[in-house]
Each structure stands twice: as structure tokens, then as C-alpha cells.
Write an enzyme that holds these catalytic residues in place. Structure first.
Site, PDB file in Angstrom:
ATOM      1  N   CYS A 257       0.826  -1.210   0.000  1.00 46.28           N
ATOM      2  CA  CYS A 257       0.000   0.000   0.000  1.00 46.28           C
ATOM      3  C   CYS A 257       0.867   1.271   0.000  1.00 46.28           C
ATOM      4  CB  CYS A 257      -0.988  -0.035   1.158  1.00 46.28           C
ATOM      5  SG  CYS A 257      -2.441   0.988   0.885  1.00 46.28           S
ATOM      6  N   PHE A 302      -4.397   6.996  -3.059  1.00 48.52           N
ATOM      7  CA  PHE A 302      -3.329   7.394  -3.970  1.00 48.52           C
ATOM      8  C   PHE A 302      -2.893   6.173  -4.772  1.00 48.52           C
ATOM      9  CE2 PHE A 302      -3.372  10.603  -0.758  1.00 48.52           C
ATOM     10  CZ  PHE A 302      -2.942  11.777  -1.373  1.00 48.52           C
ATOM     11  N   HIS A 343      -3.998  -5.297   0.000  1.00 50.13           N
ATOM     12  CA  HIS A 343      -3.668  -5.844   1.318  1.00 50.13           C
ATOM     13  C   HIS A 343      -3.755  -7.367   1.338  1.00 50.13           C
ATOM     14  CE1 HIS A 343      -3.386  -2.141   3.774  1.00 50.13           C
ATOM     15  NE2 HIS A 343      -4.105  -1.654   2.778  1.00 50.13           N
ATOM     16  N   GLU A 345      -2.715  -9.296   3.577  1.00 55.65           N
ATOM     17  CA  GLU A 345      -3.018  -9.777   4.935  1.00 55.65           C
ATOM     18  C   GLU A 345      -4.508  -9.734   5.227  1.00 55.65           C
ATOM     19  OE1 GLU A 345      -3.556  -5.531   5.416  1.00 55.65           O
ATOM     20  OE2 GLU A 345      -2.080  -6.729   4.312  1.00 55.65           O
TER      21      GLU A 345
END
Length: 369
Positions: A257, A302, A343, A345
């Protein structure tokens, strides 16, 4: 609680648009950039995700609070969103292992929330008009006063927020006897990232956002990690320099990220603020290396400049977001470095991308042998 006795509240957008609702929990005002998350579950993980710092969250799922809260389902030490906007707020919860109600959780952590909002109309408006600053007011402050206060709130573009959520002092996570040692730069790291690394026999030392490469290297790690986090990556000059130093020394590096964006900037590839970010747990991504699709958890406003990345001689796009073709992952051709915009995770979300942690360990193994 009696619906008719609850305080009336408003959400005021920076363009003057007003949405009406009812107050939940404490009274007051809160400011931030309004955004929406399309996930159907995992509200507690979302509220405690440091990447959401400074943002007013609109929940598209019509029911919030129905399963209460659980102490194990947090991604940081406190709620990080600036405020919550929802449709139907559940004061009662039905899950047997819940530690309490979401309302009590909000009151303890001083979160301002507005419910009974037409969230479908609100999300449609944001989609058409883009992300913008907003204020939730539950104490009856005059609209003209709120407009004047809102005009002074800085835009998210150019805003450095990692320092607001990063650890102040280094700390350790995992077993000291683990096979691999990882130095992680905390730009707003989620706890489940650390869990995933520890589960793969890693002992992690987590460093503050302003730590130097020398600081991280003194741990003598086998690999380096750059975390997720809030705000614009452009002002993170220290983190960008850390990424440059890690890359120059060709150490195994993995970024997620905000960390992904920092790695791009370290390579001279620009980033930009999106009209609307990606926030949800059902975003489709294509792995261009394997040819397989993934359903992913995402939270970012972003993104990395795709044209600049495609023209870079030492960078390769590895993943693409299938909704808008934005960059979802990249790797360096000559260095032991890769990153993703989403992500793996999860927490909340699907586990399609958890293999990326295994890929990081394989990269470490290849350099150790």
C-alpha cells in the site's frame, strides 16, 4: 435507545451539500476526507486500520454494529477513522463472543458517528463528485460556522499523516528464536501484517516512520518491509530515502500500500491522488505473472503513475486492478524488491493474496543461500 430522542446530526461536505441523520454516542464535531468502504463485514478492523487516519468513513453495508466488537479483531491500539457515517446502527448485538456493543466502543474511544443517513445517495454523490473534505456535526453548531471551519481543513493531497499513527519507539513482534529477522518501517502498519510474517517464522523489529536505513540495518535483518499507512506518500522523504538505500544494497524488500507507493517514488516514479480511492474487500486484481485473478482487500486513495512505471527500464507491472486498470503490483527486474497496492493480509477480506508473504520469504531464502 429511543430513536425519537436522539440528537439530530448532519454531514456537511466541502461543496456545501448536507446530508441529515441522527447522532450515535458522543456529541461534537469531527473533520476529515469523506470516503466509503464497500465491505460487508469487518467493520471493527476497518475502524482500527491506521491507513484510514484522517478520514470520515461511509459504510455502504446498511447494518453496522450487529455483531458487536471483539478485542481480537483490531488492527491497531485504537479507532483510527475520524468519524463514521452509516444507515442502520445496531445498538443490540447477537454474537456470543462479542466483548461489548459498538456504541459503547465508540463512546469509550470518543468517536463521533451519524446514522440514518441515505448512504446510497451519499456514495453515489461521492462517486460523481470525487473525494472531498467533510464534517460530521452532532451538537447543533450553525452550518455557517461549520463551513468556515471546514474551509481551513487541509486537503489530503500533500498531507503527511504517517507520523500521526507510527510507533514512537521500536518494538518486537514474534518469537525471538524464529528463523528469519525482518526490519519493518511502520508508516501505519496493520497488526495482521505482523501476524502473517510471524506465522512464517519471522521475528520482526518495527521501527518508527522516521527511522533511517542505518537504524533498520543494525538489527541485521534478513529482509525489509515497508508498511501501509495514511496520507500522501510524496512528503515521506525519509521513508523514500530508506527505500532507496535498501534497494541500493539489494536487500529483500516487500512493500504494501503506502510502502508500495514509497518504493515507486524511490525509483523516480510519481504517484497521484485518485478521484475516488479503492476501499473494500472484493476488488478484482489480475496477476500478470501467473495469469490468475485474485479477489483482494484494498484501502488507498493514492496510486502509482502507470505510464511512468511502464517506461521505467528496471520496473515491471505484476498486478493490475481490473475495474480501472490501475497499478496493483510491481517488481524490480535487477533487485530483490516487489510491492503491491492492496492488502494480502486482508483482515477483513479474502485470502487469495496471502501467497505474497510466502514470496517474500522465498526471496529472503534465495539471497541467504
Amino acid at each position: 435507545m429511543n430513536y425519537t430522542t436522539r440528537q439530530s446530526a448532519i454531514l456537511l461536505l466541502s461543496d456545501g451539500t448536507i446530508f441529515h441523520g441522527k447522532s450515535i454516542g458522543i456529541s461534537g464535531t469531527t473533520f476529515g476526507e469523506v470516503c466509503f468502504n464497500t465491505g460487508m463485514t469487518g467493520y471493527q478492523e476497518i475502524f482500527t486500520d491506521p491507513s484510514y487516519f484522517g478520514q470520515i468513513m461511509v459504510a455502504t453495508n446498511p447494518h453496522i454494529g450487529n455483531y458487536g466488537v471483539n478485542d481480537k479483531e483490531v488492527e491497531s491500539d485504537s479507532i483510527k477513522i475520524a468519524g463514521l457515517v452509516c444507515k442502520n446502527f445496531s445498538f443490540n448485538y447477537s454474537r456470543s463472543d462479542a466483548a461489548g456493543s459498538l456504541e459503547d466502543y465508540f463512546i469509550k474511544q470518543n468517536l463521533i458517528c451519524i446514522s440514518d443517513v441515505d448512504t446510497r445517495a451519499l456514495v453515489s454523490y461521492i462517486r460523481d463528485n470525487g473525494a472531498m473534505n467533510a464534517v460530521i456535526c452532532t451538537d447543533g453548531t450553525a452550518v455557517e460556522v461549520l463551513k468556515a471551519q471546514l474551509a481551513k481543513v487541509p486537503d489530503m493531497k500533500g498531507l503527511e499523516l504517517a507520523s500521526k499513527v507510527s510507533t514512537k519507539e521500536p518494538y518486537f513482534f514474534g518469537e525471538e528464536t524464529a528463523k528469519y529477522k525482518i526490519s519493518a518501517l511502520d508508516l501505519g502498519i496493520k497488526t495482521n501484517i505482523l501476524r502473517n510474517l510471524a506465522k512464517r517464522d519471522c521475528y520482526i523489529k518495527v521501527f518508527p516512520y522516521n527511522a533511517t536505513f542505518k537504524d533498520l540495518a543494525e538489527f541485521n535483518p534478513d529482509g525489509y518491509f515497508l508498511s501501509n499507512g495514511p496520507g500522501d506518500p510524496d512528503p515521506l522523504f525519509g521513508a523514500i530515502q530508506v527505500a532507496k538505500d535498501i534497494i541500493e544494497n539489494n536487500k529483500p524488500l516487500f512493500g504494501i500500500c503506502l510502502g508500495h507507493q514509497v518504493i515507486a517514488l524511490a525509483n523516480g516514479v510519481s504517484t497521484y491522488k485518485m478521484f475516488n480511492g479503492h476501499r473494500g474487500i472484493n476488488h478484482p486484481v489480475m496477476n500478470l505473472v501467473s495469469g490468475k485473478g485474485e479477489i483482494t482487500s484494498q484501502n488507498h486513495g493514492f496510486a502509482v503513475n502507470k505510464e511512468a512505471l511502464e517506461s521505467h527500464p528496471d520496473l515491471e507491472i505484476t498486478h493490475v486492478h481490473l475495474n480501472d486498470q490501475t497499478v496493483a503490483g510491481m517488481r524490480m527486474k535487477s533487485k530483490n524488491c516487489f510491492s503491491v497496492q492492496y492488502h494480502p493480509e486482508a483482515s477483513p477480506g479474502p485470502h487469495d493474496s496471502s501467497y505474497l508473504f510466502d514470496q517474500f520469504i522465498n526471496n529472503i531464502e534465495s539471497q541467504m543461500n
